[in-house]
Write a protein that holds these residues in place. Structure first.
Motif, PDB file in Angstrom:
ATOM      1  N   GLU C  27      52.771  50.900  22.351  1.00  0.00           N
ATOM      2  CA  GLU C  27      53.269  51.273  21.018  1.00  0.00           C
ATOM      3  C   GLU C  27      54.673  50.727  20.778  1.00  0.00           C
ATOM      4  O   GLU C  27      54.993  50.281  19.679  1.00  0.00           O
ATOM      5  N   ALA C  28      55.512  50.762  21.810  1.00  0.00           N
ATOM      6  CA  ALA C  28      56.864  50.218  21.665  1.00  0.00           C
ATOM      7  C   ALA C  28      56.812  48.715  21.389  1.00  0.00           C
ATOM      8  O   ALA C  28      57.575  48.200  20.564  1.00  0.00           O
ATOM      9  N   VAL C  29      55.908  48.017  22.081  1.00  0.00           N
ATOM     10  CA  VAL C  29      55.765  46.572  21.849  1.00  0.00           C
ATOM     11  C   VAL C  29      55.368  46.322  20.395  1.00  0.00           C
ATOM     12  O   VAL C  29      55.933  45.449  19.721  1.00  0.00           O
ATOM     13  N   GLU C  30      54.424  47.100  19.891  1.00  0.00           N
ATOM     14  CA  GLU C  30      54.033  46.946  18.475  1.00  0.00           C
ATOM     15  C   GLU C  30      55.216  47.179  17.541  1.00  0.00           C
ATOM     16  O   GLU C  30      55.450  46.399  16.618  1.00  0.00           O
ATOM     17  N   ARG C  31      55.948  48.267  17.781  1.00  0.00           N
ATOM     18  CA  ARG C  31      57.102  48.565  16.924  1.00  0.00           C
ATOM     19  C   ARG C  31      58.141  47.454  16.959  1.00  0.00           C
ATOM     20  O   ARG C  31      58.866  47.239  16.006  1.00  0.00           O
ATOM     21  N   SER C  32      58.243  46.755  18.097  1.00  0.00           N
ATOM     22  CA  SER C  32      59.293  45.723  18.245  1.00  0.00           C
ATOM     23  C   SER C  32      59.033  44.508  17.363  1.00  0.00           C
ATOM     24  O   SER C  32      59.959  43.773  17.034  1.00  0.00           O
ATOM     25  N   GLY C  33      57.765  44.265  17.016  1.00  0.00           N
ATOM     26  CA  GLY C  33      57.436  43.060  16.262  1.00  0.00           C
ATOM     27  C   GLY C  33      57.636  41.780  17.046  1.00  0.00           C
ATOM     28  O   GLY C  33      57.643  40.689  16.477  1.00  0.00           O
ATOM     29  N   ILE C  34      57.796  41.904  18.367  1.00  0.00           N
ATOM     30  CA  ILE C  34      58.022  40.735  19.227  1.00  0.00           C
ATOM     31  C   ILE C  34      56.680  40.198  19.702  1.00  0.00           C
ATOM     32  O   ILE C  34      55.842  40.949  20.176  1.00  0.00           O
ATOM     33  N   SER C  35      56.480  38.882  19.565  1.00  0.00           N
ATOM     34  CA  SER C  35      55.187  38.327  19.980  1.00  0.00           C
ATOM     35  C   SER C  35      55.271  37.596  21.317  1.00  0.00           C
ATOM     36  O   SER C  35      54.289  37.544  22.055  1.00  0.00           O
ATOM     37  N   GLY C 126      60.298  66.252  40.650  1.00  0.00           N
ATOM     38  CA  GLY C 126      60.063  66.633  39.268  1.00  0.00           C
ATOM     39  C   GLY C 126      60.502  68.035  38.902  1.00  0.00           C
ATOM     40  O   GLY C 126      61.452  68.567  39.455  1.00  0.00           O
ATOM     41  N   MET C 127      59.835  68.599  37.935  1.00  0.00           N
ATOM     42  CA  MET C 127      60.120  69.932  37.401  1.00  0.00           C
ATOM     43  C   MET C 127      61.432  69.968  36.633  1.00  0.00           C
ATOM     44  O   MET C 127      62.118  70.998  36.592  1.00  0.00           O
ATOM     45  N   ARG C 128      61.810  68.794  36.074  1.00  0.00           N
ATOM     46  CA  ARG C 128      62.933  68.744  35.127  1.00  0.00           C
ATOM     47  C   ARG C 128      62.748  67.502  34.257  1.00  0.00           C
ATOM     48  O   ARG C 128      62.003  66.606  34.608  1.00  0.00           O
ATOM     49  N   THR C 129      63.430  67.467  33.126  1.00  0.00           N
ATOM     50  CA  THR C 129      63.254  66.375  32.162  1.00  0.00           C
ATOM     51  C   THR C 129      63.964  65.120  32.659  1.00  0.00           C
ATOM     52  O   THR C 129      65.108  65.170  33.102  1.00  0.00           O
ATOM     53  N   LYS C 130      63.245  64.022  32.612  1.00  0.00           N
ATOM     54  CA  LYS C 130      63.830  62.736  32.971  1.00  0.00           C
ATOM     55  C   LYS C 130      63.543  61.752  31.844  1.00  0.00           C
ATOM     56  O   LYS C 130      62.809  62.058  30.911  1.00  0.00           O
ATOM     57  N   ARG C 131      64.137  60.564  31.950  1.00  0.00           N
ATOM     58  CA  ARG C 131      63.953  59.558  30.909  1.00  0.00           C
ATOM     59  C   ARG C 131      63.524  58.225  31.490  1.00  0.00           C
ATOM     60  O   ARG C 131      63.958  57.839  32.581  1.00  0.00           O
ATOM     61  N   VAL C 132      62.695  57.528  30.740  1.00  0.00           N
ATOM     62  CA  VAL C 132      62.271  56.169  31.077  1.00  0.00           C
ATOM     63  C   VAL C 132      62.762  55.250  29.978  1.00  0.00           C
ATOM     64  O   VAL C 132      62.641  55.564  28.786  1.00  0.00           O
ATOM     65  N   LEU C 133      63.346  54.127  30.375  1.00  0.00           N
ATOM     66  CA  LEU C 133      63.867  53.136  29.433  1.00  0.00           C
ATOM     67  C   LEU C 133      62.848  52.028  29.226  1.00  0.00           C
ATOM     68  O   LEU C 133      62.293  51.494  30.192  1.00  0.00           O
ATOM     69  N   VAL C 134      62.592  51.690  27.971  1.00  0.00           N
ATOM     70  CA  VAL C 134      61.777  50.512  27.627  1.00  0.00           C
ATOM     71  C   VAL C 134      62.688  49.550  26.875  1.00  0.00           C
ATOM     72  O   VAL C 134      63.248  49.924  25.828  1.00  0.00           O
ATOM     73  N   LYS C 135      62.864  48.365  27.412  1.00  0.00           N
ATOM     74  CA  LYS C 135      63.707  47.342  26.759  1.00  0.00           C
ATOM     75  C   LYS C 135      62.884  46.093  26.570  1.00  0.00           C
ATOM     76  O   LYS C 135      62.337  45.545  27.544  1.00  0.00           O
ATOM     77  N   ILE C 136      62.805  45.637  25.345  1.00  0.00           N
ATOM     78  CA  ILE C 136      61.998  44.458  25.031  1.00  0.00           C
ATOM     79  C   ILE C 136      62.889  43.409  24.398  1.00  0.00           C
ATOM     80  O   ILE C 136      63.655  43.732  23.481  1.00  0.00           O
ATOM     81  N   ILE C 137      62.821  42.180  24.900  1.00  0.00           N
ATOM     82  CA  ILE C 137      63.515  41.089  24.222  1.00  0.00           C
ATOM     83  C   ILE C 137      62.540  39.935  24.021  1.00  0.00           C
ATOM     84  O   ILE C 137      61.609  39.744  24.796  1.00  0.00           O
ATOM     85  N   GLY C 138      62.768  39.176  22.966  1.00  0.00           N
ATOM     86  CA  GLY C 138      61.885  38.048  22.699  1.00  0.00           C
ATOM     87  C   GLY C 138      61.975  37.628  21.255  1.00  0.00           C
ATOM     88  O   GLY C 138      62.978  37.859  20.586  1.00  0.00           O
ATOM     89  N   GLU C 139      60.883  37.082  20.747  1.00  0.00           N
ATOM     90  CA  GLU C 139      60.905  36.560  19.385  1.00  0.00           C
ATOM     91  C   GLU C 139      59.555  36.751  18.715  1.00  0.00           C
ATOM     92  O   GLU C 139      58.533  36.808  19.394  1.00  0.00           O
TER      93      GLU C 139
END
Lengths: 139, 139, 139
Positions: C27-35, C126-139
């Protein structure tokens, strides 16, 4: 930004083996025309690795024995994954130790590797055709 | 697209050791002038790792003992690679467990690291000068 | 060059567990509009992994038992890191075996994954909130 995508066919005629991919990746970098960027190389399979290490047969033999000690192929019944009818659970484990992918810098139109760095395909469940993805982005 | 390439000299005065590279990588990011992109950090050697974990001496001591258990340095004769005259086969194995490289996001001109994430150089065959590559691409 | 940065909240209700992140990354890739580009996915924590392997519960159970054998949680007193008041030293070790991050190619606007490749979050403390980073670069 420029990019190049290539798929390399891999055919290892034994269950396990290591193949030096460096020349094929270098050719892809040349074809890309990219002088500054990043080059991703990964198997498109989950029982194989792409990793960087030495092109030395003694070391590869050491890897083979060491990985077999950490995640033995047999008895295959020790792994729940093999209840699905597979016998390759050990390959899924070995691949995690060796890693999935490498990202290599491209500088001045060449792979920016150290003197002894070579890109290898590590097969842990071979005897069938697999694919390796090379993706290059940069300028 | 912009890019920056830097080579950091590493000199670990013992066979094994861990060095926090984060400040030097942050400085490279600043010099690059890149606000959104990716930063690759890798040793140019095959007996060392770049990895991300905690800056806590007790943990580093745990890594040292744990890796020595998984891939012992001695007896050096147990490794075929050492028949070449080397004594560092264990270092090639330890490096695979810890990994070769890290890729870190750059967001808003800074390394986009979590609270406790620090970039480390892991040396497994030291007492000589080695190099770490920092490659940044983005805009 | 285009880029997208997203942070995914992770909440694993047990000490250890695996979560399939693939749909959220797609879904993040779709939102990025990067092909054409690269997609980095990593935990922002040092006791968790992002890795690519099979979406098969038997294999996940094999990983759990295998990692516990390589880096046991107990006795917690065996690790110097736990002298700081933590009990999660084993999680820092397990995460190194499974790796920190994955970099995935984006081709034609989609994650360029093999048939069985799925992106997983591996929680080891686990048993606590953590975060995952998604970073997309391209064109």
């Amino acid at each position: 930004m420029k990019s190049l995508t290539e798929y390399l066919d891999m055919e290892v005629p034994s269950r396990r083996g290591f193949v030096n991919l460096t020349p094929r990746v270098e050719e892809a970098v040349e074809r890309s025309g990219i002088s500054e960027g990043l080059c991703l190389v990964n198997p498109m399979h989950i029982t194989a690795s792409v990793f960087i290490n030495d092109d030395e047969p003694g070391l590869h033999s050491d890897y083979e024995g060491w990985l077999e000690g950490i995640a033995p192929h047999e008895p295959t019944g020790r792994y729940k994954h093999n209840d699905t009818g597979e016998d390759n659970a050990d390959a899924h484990l070995k691949r995690q130790v060796m890693g999935r992918e490498v990202v290599v810098a491209i500088t001045g139109g060449r792979l920016d590797l150290g003197t002894w760095e070579r890109i290898f395909y590590g097969e842990f469940d071979g005897m069938r055709t697999k694919r390796v993805l090379v993706k290059i982005i940069g300028e």
